[in-house]
Every structure is written in structure tokens, then in C-alpha cells.
Design a protein around this motif. Structure first.
Motif, PDB file in Angstrom:
ATOM      1  N   THR A  13      12.643   1.693  -1.820  1.00  0.00           N
ATOM      2  CA  THR A  13      11.376   2.524  -1.281  1.00  0.00           C
ATOM      3  C   THR A  13      11.694   3.291  -0.382  1.00  0.00           C
ATOM      4  N   ILE A  14      10.986   4.686  -0.518  1.00  0.00           N
ATOM      5  CA  ILE A  14      11.100   5.747   0.375  1.00  0.00           C
ATOM      6  C   ILE A  14       9.628   6.029   0.767  1.00  0.00           C
ATOM      7  N   ASP A  15       9.064   5.979   1.954  1.00  0.00           N
ATOM      8  CA  ASP A  15       8.022   6.627   2.491  1.00  0.00           C
ATOM      9  C   ASP A  15       6.648   6.080   2.061  1.00  0.00           C
ATOM     10  N   VAL A  16       6.604   4.617   1.735  1.00  0.00           N
ATOM     11  CA  VAL A  16       5.530   4.023   1.394  1.00  0.00           C
ATOM     12  C   VAL A  16       4.389   3.906   2.547  1.00  0.00           C
ATOM     13  N   VAL A  17       3.151   4.124   2.037  1.00  0.00           N
ATOM     14  CA  VAL A  17       1.948   4.362   2.938  1.00  0.00           C
ATOM     15  C   VAL A  17       1.432   2.800   2.968  1.00  0.00           C
ATOM     16  N   GLN A  18       0.946   2.559   4.280  1.00  0.00           N
ATOM     17  CA  GLN A  18       0.111   1.617   4.441  1.00  0.00           C
ATOM     18  C   GLN A  18      -1.507   2.346   4.786  1.00  0.00           C
ATOM     19  N   GLY A  19      -2.361   1.529   4.126  1.00  0.00           N
ATOM     20  CA  GLY A  19      -3.790   2.462   4.028  1.00  0.00           C
ATOM     21  C   GLY A  19      -4.314   2.285   5.543  1.00  0.00           C
ATOM     22  N   PHE A  20      -4.912   3.080   6.005  1.00  0.00           N
ATOM     23  CA  PHE A  20      -5.556   3.371   7.348  1.00  0.00           C
ATOM     24  C   PHE A  20      -6.843   4.283   7.125  1.00  0.00           C
ATOM     25  N   ASP A  21      -8.016   3.621   7.654  1.00  0.00           N
ATOM     26  CA  ASP A  21      -9.159   4.282   7.531  1.00  0.00           C
ATOM     27  C   ASP A  21      -9.658   5.017   8.903  1.00  0.00           C
ATOM     28  N   PRO A  22      -9.477   6.201   9.276  1.00  0.00           N
ATOM     29  CA  PRO A  22      -9.398   6.738  10.680  1.00  0.00           C
ATOM     30  C   PRO A  22     -11.000   6.359  11.069  1.00  0.00           C
ATOM     31  N   ARG A  23     -11.999   6.085  10.461  1.00  0.00           N
ATOM     32  CA  ARG A  23     -13.342   5.887  10.897  1.00  0.00           C
ATOM     33  C   ARG A  23     -13.380   4.341  11.245  1.00  0.00           C
ATOM     34  N   SER A  24     -12.709   3.584  10.680  1.00  0.00           N
ATOM     35  CA  SER A  24     -13.070   1.910  11.008  1.00  0.00           C
ATOM     36  C   SER A  24     -11.889   1.589  11.923  1.00  0.00           C
ATOM     37  N   ALA A  25     -10.535   2.162  11.487  1.00  0.00           N
ATOM     38  CA  ALA A  25      -9.396   1.784  12.204  1.00  0.00           C
ATOM     39  C   ALA A  25      -8.959   0.398  11.056  1.00  0.00           C
ATOM     40  N   ALA A  26      -9.465   0.395  10.103  1.00  0.00           N
ATOM     41  CA  ALA A  26      -9.155  -0.611   9.255  1.00  0.00           C
ATOM     42  C   ALA A  26      -7.918  -0.363   8.287  1.00  0.00           C
ATOM     43  N   THR A  27      -6.740  -1.520   8.262  1.00  0.00           N
ATOM     44  CA  THR A  27      -5.590  -1.168   7.418  1.00  0.00           C
ATOM     45  C   THR A  27      -5.458  -1.986   6.467  1.00  0.00           C
ATOM     46  N   ASP A  28      -4.881  -1.664   5.121  1.00  0.00           N
ATOM     47  CA  ASP A  28      -4.361  -2.278   4.275  1.00  0.00           C
ATOM     48  C   ASP A  28      -2.950  -1.995   3.670  1.00  0.00           C
ATOM     49  N   VAL A  29      -2.491  -3.075   2.806  1.00  0.00           N
ATOM     50  CA  VAL A  29      -1.189  -2.637   2.234  1.00  0.00           C
ATOM     51  C   VAL A  29      -1.190  -2.619   0.523  1.00  0.00           C
ATOM     52  N   ASP A  30      -2.325  -2.173   0.406  1.00  0.00           N
ATOM     53  CA  ASP A  30      -2.684  -2.050  -1.325  1.00  0.00           C
ATOM     54  C   ASP A  30      -1.521  -1.352  -2.087  1.00  0.00           C
ATOM     55  N   ALA A  31      -0.997  -0.057  -1.257  1.00  0.00           N
ATOM     56  CA  ALA A  31      -0.095   0.741  -2.270  1.00  0.00           C
ATOM     57  C   ALA A  31       1.169   0.125  -2.186  1.00  0.00           C
ATOM     58  N   ALA A  32       1.510  -0.725  -1.038  1.00  0.00           N
ATOM     59  CA  ALA A  32       2.723  -1.305  -0.904  1.00  0.00           C
ATOM     60  C   ALA A  32       2.880  -2.378  -1.970  1.00  0.00           C
ATOM     61  N   ARG A  33       1.729  -3.113  -2.060  1.00  0.00           N
ATOM     62  CA  ARG A  33       1.856  -4.391  -3.033  1.00  0.00           C
ATOM     63  C   ARG A  33       1.703  -3.902  -4.479  1.00  0.00           C
ATOM     64  N   HIS A  34       1.099  -2.685  -4.865  1.00  0.00           N
ATOM     65  CA  HIS A  34       1.348  -2.054  -5.953  1.00  0.00           C
ATOM     66  C   HIS A  34       2.744  -1.817  -6.288  1.00  0.00           C
ATOM     67  N   ILE A  35       3.454  -1.099  -5.371  1.00  0.00           N
ATOM     68  CA  ILE A  35       4.734  -0.618  -5.892  1.00  0.00           C
ATOM     69  C   ILE A  35       5.759  -2.034  -6.024  1.00  0.00           C
TER      70      ILE A  35
END
Length: 298
Positions: free
Chosen positions: A42-64
Motif C-alpha cells: 500500500t502507498i499513502d493510504v488515508v485515515q479518515g479525519f473530520d476537522p469539525r469533530s476530530a473524529a477518525t475512521d479507517v474505512d478507506a484502509a479497510r476497503h483496500i
């Protein structure tokens, strides 16, 4: 769900490349595979980050990872090209999930030192702890039977690296954009338009048919997002460096453009994570992690 775009191997020595587009940040995440062995990185996979709530997720990484499993691919490496300013990286999570080593360029140590001062966190960030491998310019490794060469490509950051995979693919991160857009900003702390020019010359010295895969695209009024073009196409048509532009002309254009750009809205948040391979800061006494934002520094 399939990748946003697949670029198939052109034969022995050529990787399969799967690109996954992150609409929130305009980032392109890659899964690079050796057709002969089904080993992948993998190269440069994104971790989700919402700048409004500072909530994170790994949805993209799980999908890949699900896609890799469906294709019979085994992840050998978790790679990043630099500590990203516009998105959180999923490096540590992917390494834990796959058991593969995570890696980045060795100059991340210098970037960490710079940002310790900017955050006034003198004891924060230890890339030697959070990354399994710190690559130097010229280092080599393999994805299956495909050789990979590391090129130091500073400019956007002082420690950005390019991965040259096999004989016809290079992952050039935040150096080039697509030819009709030009190049990437060089005004972050540690960045340099002059260094970026020098890095681009090394990238454009690769063979003409080398496929260059960029880190970002946002589309234009005339086209949807794209992320692949050849060295020849960039040499001839890149809006900032194609057609015989001189170094001084490029630096003037790049610096003038950079003066008009605001900071990415996630930058001051996610760098504290990315200098930890995408991990949150250590939890405090109440069990929660907190980010530190400097006021009036930028």
C-alpha cells in the motif's frame, strides 16, 4: 467495491497499480502488486479525519484490505511518501492489521524535530519507534519479484521520497500534479521551491514511458480526477515545468502560486498523528487523546 482506477501491468517488470480516490482530500491511495507473486504494497493510504469533530475512521484502509483479499494479494509493505499535511495516514493501523512493516523516508526524523518546536512538544514524535523502516536515498527493496528504488524528492517537505517500482512505475507523491495542473506547493515548514525543482529534474530523468502516479488531483472544469501520466507527457506538457521552463521561471511561478494558498484545514491536526505513523497522541488521565494546536504561528 472496486478501486477508482486500475492500471494493469505492461509485462514482466511492470506492476499492477490500483488507485483509490479519497474525495474528501483529493488524495490518491495506491495498492501496488507484483503480477507474478501476488505480493503487494500500500502507498499513502488515508485515515479518515473530520476537522469539525476530530473524529477518525479507517474505512478507506479497510476497503483496500478487503479488495486486496478479494484479488488474492498479500500485503508485504505499508508505505508512505512523507508526513502528509492534508490527511491522516493509516500506516500504523495497516501495519498492525497485516503484520507488514511500515516505512517512510529517513528524513522524517528531521521533520519531527522541526514540528516539535512548532508545537512546543519537545518530547513528542519518535519515528524510529513508530516506523519499522526509514528509507535513505538510493535504498532498494522488493515487492514480490519487482525491485523498488527509493529516491529522495524534497521540496514539498524536506523528507519526501519517491518509490520507483519495477521498470515502468514511479509514485511521485506531492511533487507533480497532473500535466494540465502543474506541480505541488513548496511553502510548508521545511519546503523549498528550489529543492522541488531539483527533485522534479531527477523524476523527469526516468525513462520516457515511466508511469508517474501523483498523490493528489481535484479534477478541473473539463475533466474528472486523474492521477497517471508518463514522463514524456510531463516533459512536454506540464503547466509549470514542461516545454523548456527555466529553474528561475519555475521558482517564481511556484512561489507566487504558494502565496495565494491557505493551509490545509487538517494540517495542524494530522501532522501530530502522522509523525506517529497515524497514531493518536498518548491518552491522558481521562483515557482520551488530545491534539495541540498552536495559535497565530501560521
Amino acid at each position: 467495491m472496486p478501486p477508482s482506477r486500475t492500471n494493469s501491468s505492461a509485462g514482466p517488470g511492470s506492476p499492477d497499480v490500483f488507485g483509490f480516490y479519497d474525495e474528501d482530500t483529493g488524495s490518491v491511495q495506491y495498492l501496488v502488486a507484483c503480477p507474478a507473486t501476488r505480493k503487494a504494497a500500500t502507498i499513502d493510504v488515508v485515515q479518515g479525519f473530520d476537522p469539525r469533530s476530530a473524529a477518525t475512521d479507517v474505512d478507506a484502509a479497510r476497503h483496500i484490505l478487503r479488495f486486496a483479499e478479494s484479488e488474492g494479494l498479500e500485503i508485504e509493505w505499508v508505505l508512505d511518501t512523507h508526513p502528509h499535511a492534508d490527511h491522516a495516514m493509516a500506516s500504523a493501523w495497516l501495519a498492525a492489521e497485516t503484520g507488514a512493516p511500515n516505512a517512510i523516508g529517513e528524513k522524517v526524523v528531521e521533520i519531527a524535530r522541526l514540528w516539535r518546536d512548532l508545537y512546543n512538544l519537545p518530547d513528542a514524535f519518535d519515528p524510529t519507534r513508530d516506523f519499522a523502516r526509514l528509507f535513505a536515498d538510493g535504498d532498494t527493496f522488493a515487492i514480490g519479484t519487482l525491485p523498488v528504488r527509493v529516491m529522495l524528492s524534497p521540496g514539498h517537505t524536506l523528507g519526501s521520497i519517491t518509490y520507483v517500482v519495477g521498470d515502468d512505475a514511479a509514485f511521485v507523491h506531492d511533487t507533480l500534479m497532473q500535466p494540465d495542473v502543474g506541480t505541488t506547493r513548496a511553502d510548508f515548514p521545511g519546503g523549498s521551491a528550489e529543492d522541488l525543482w531539483d527533485s522534479l529534474q531527477k523524476i523527469l530523468a526516468l525513462p520516457d514511458e515511466t508511469r508517474l502516479f501523483v498523490g493528489h488531483d481535484y479534477g478541473t472544469g473539463d475533466r474528472a480526477p486523474q492521477w497517471e501520466a508518463t514522463v514524456r507527457e510531463h516533459r512536454r506538457h506540464n503547466a509549470h515545468i514542461g516545454g523548456g521552463v527555466t529553474k528561475s521561471e519555475f521558482i517564481e511561478t511556484r512561489q507566487a502560486r504558494d502565496r495565494t494558498l491557505p493551509l490545509p484545514d487538517r494540517m495542524l491536526h494530522v501532522l501530530q498523528m502522522n509523525l506517529r505513523a497515524g497514531k493518536a497522541p498518548p491518552a491522558e488521565g481521562d483515557g482520551h487523546s488530545y491534539l495541540r494546536i498552536p495559535l497565530n504561528r501560521f
